[in-house]
Design an enzyme around this catalytic site. Structure first.
Site, short mmCIF file in Angstrom:
data_model
loop_
_atom_site.label_atom_id
_atom_site.label_comp_id
_atom_site.label_asym_id
_atom_site.label_seq_id
_atom_site.Cartn_x
_atom_site.Cartn_y
_atom_site.Cartn_z
N ASP A 29 0.82 -1.22 0.00
CA ASP A 29 0.00 0.00 0.00
C ASP A 29 0.86 1.27 0.00
O ASP A 29 0.64 2.18 0.83
CB ASP A 29 -0.93 0.03 1.23
N GLU A 236 -11.44 0.08 -3.12
CA GLU A 236 -10.60 0.66 -2.05
C GLU A 236 -9.42 1.37 -2.71
O GLU A 236 -9.32 1.44 -3.94
CB GLU A 236 -10.10 -0.44 -1.11
O1 FUB Z 1 -3.14 -3.57 3.56
C1 FUB Z 1 -4.45 -3.79 4.04
C2 FUB Z 1 -5.45 -3.46 3.00
O2 FUB Z 1 -5.21 -4.24 1.84
C3 FUB Z 1 -5.41 -2.06 2.50
O3 FUB Z 1 -5.94 -1.12 3.38
C4 FUB Z 1 -6.17 -2.23 1.25
O4 FUB Z 1 -6.12 -1.14 0.38
C5 FUB Z 1 -5.53 -3.47 0.69
O5 FUB Z 1 -4.35 -3.21 -0.01
#
Ligand code: FUB
Length: 337
Positions: A29, A236
């Site tokens: 991320d 997301e």
């Molecule tokens: O790293 C945890 C979660 O996985 C992140 O918040 C999301 O965007 C995904 O990459």
């Protein structure tokens, strides 16, 4: 269930310049910014906690953050050590997910999601005089914050905005009524999809200056992308950057595994869907940032190649990103030139 993406691991060996840039820790991320003339990366710090994999992402059980910096892409990456640990955040219980950072008047702000003691994701902020940290957290999460994946965009007029939200494990689907409900509520497949949120930050960077609003993503006909349009709807990992006065919202489509993007003429949108920035990578998640450094644009992203495909053990990579003359982005593939 999480679905395995069938990119052969051997693809990594055929890759061109897409080796992980950090190999002694698992990192994911990546939110990249240029501070003090260097690229600083604010990633999640993946590790093996032994929590079994589920659809709510319980296996992403991260407990701290490290910050990294580099003077040039392809150069040495410096680890600034532990920037913030969950044990030092009074309100946070677990799952330190994707963070981001911003600078204002010489102070650096680290924004991070974590679950509170009720198991609800909130977004916190911590401050430092050094972009590499360590960061001192506020006692409480940002009032009115919820869900995950904060991304801070500084506009040319000096305003700062936070984009945030993620469905499934990120709990955004539990907030559609305006307050938290303890069950998942998704719109029907033919109705507008759940949107990422935006809130302008207040002058002190520690609170929202407004109630979060929806960021609407439209299709080519000007209609909101619908829930059933899994190839294009928001999941997301929102990120906003500006190129030639156009605002680019890029994001993960989650269960269809791309980084897609949409463009608009102001930070609030609406944004119109344009295409794919990054094809699926090894591992379930796809999450990125886009930054300009010394006249070139870069896509920071992650994949699970270094861990042999373990979806919760990811590694940050970087590739140059290019635009076509009409402003569209040339689609990148982690495993091809
Ligand atoms: O790293 C945890 C979660 O996985 C992140 O918040 C999301 O965007 C995904 O990459």
């Amino acid at each position: 269930m999480f679905t395995w993406i069938s990119i052969p691991l051997s693809a990594q060996e055929n890759s061109t310049g897409d080796k992980p840039i950090i190999t002694d820790l698992y990192t994911a991320d990546p939110s990249a910014h240029v501070f003090e003339g260097k690229i600083y990366i604010y990633p999640s710090h993946d590790y093996e906690s032994g929590i079994p994999e589920d659809d709510m992402g319980s296996h992403f059980n991260m407990q701290d953050y490290h910050v990294f910096s580099m003077n040039k892409v392809g150069g040495t990456v410096k680890d600034h050590g532990i920037a913030l640990h969950v044990d030092d955040v009074p309100w946070a219980a677990k799952q330190m997910w994707a963070p981001d950072a911003a600078e204002k008047n010489g102070t650096y702000y680290l924004y991070f999601p974590a679950k509170d003691s009720d198991g609800i994701f909130r977004i916190g902020v911590a401050t430092s005089s050094d972009p590499g940290g360590p960061f001192k957290p506020e006692d409480k999460p940002i009032e009115g914050s919820y869900s995950i994946d904060p991304a801070i965009f500084k506009d040319s007029d000096g305003s700062y905005y936070m984009y945030f939200g993620g469905i499934w494990g990120g709990q955004l689907q539990r907030w559609e009524s305006g307050s938290y409900v303890g069950e998942d509520v998704y719109p029907p497949a033919d109705k507008p999809a759940i949107n990422p949120k935006i809130a302008r930050l207040s002058g002190d960077m520690l609170s929202f200056d407004e109630t979060p609003k929806d960021v609407v993503i439209l299709d080519e006909d000007g209609n909101p992308i619908v829930t059933g349009d899994n190839d294009r709807r928001y999941f997301e990992a929102a990120w906003v950057h500006k190129y030639k006065d156009v605002y680019y919202l890029s994001y993960s489509t989650g269960d269809t595994h791309t980084i897609s993007y949409a463009t608009g003429d102001n930070p609030y949108g609406p944004f119109t869907y344009r295409g794919v920035v990054l094809n699926p990578v090894i591992g379930w998640t796809n999450h990125h940032s886009i930054v300009e450094y010394k006249g070139k644009w870069y896509l920071f992203f992650h994949d699970s190649s270094l861990s042999g495909g373990k979806t919760h053990l990811r590694s940050v990579k970087v590739k140059e990103l290019k635009y076509n003359p009409d402003g569209t982005i040339q689609t990148l593939d982690a495993y091809k030139d």
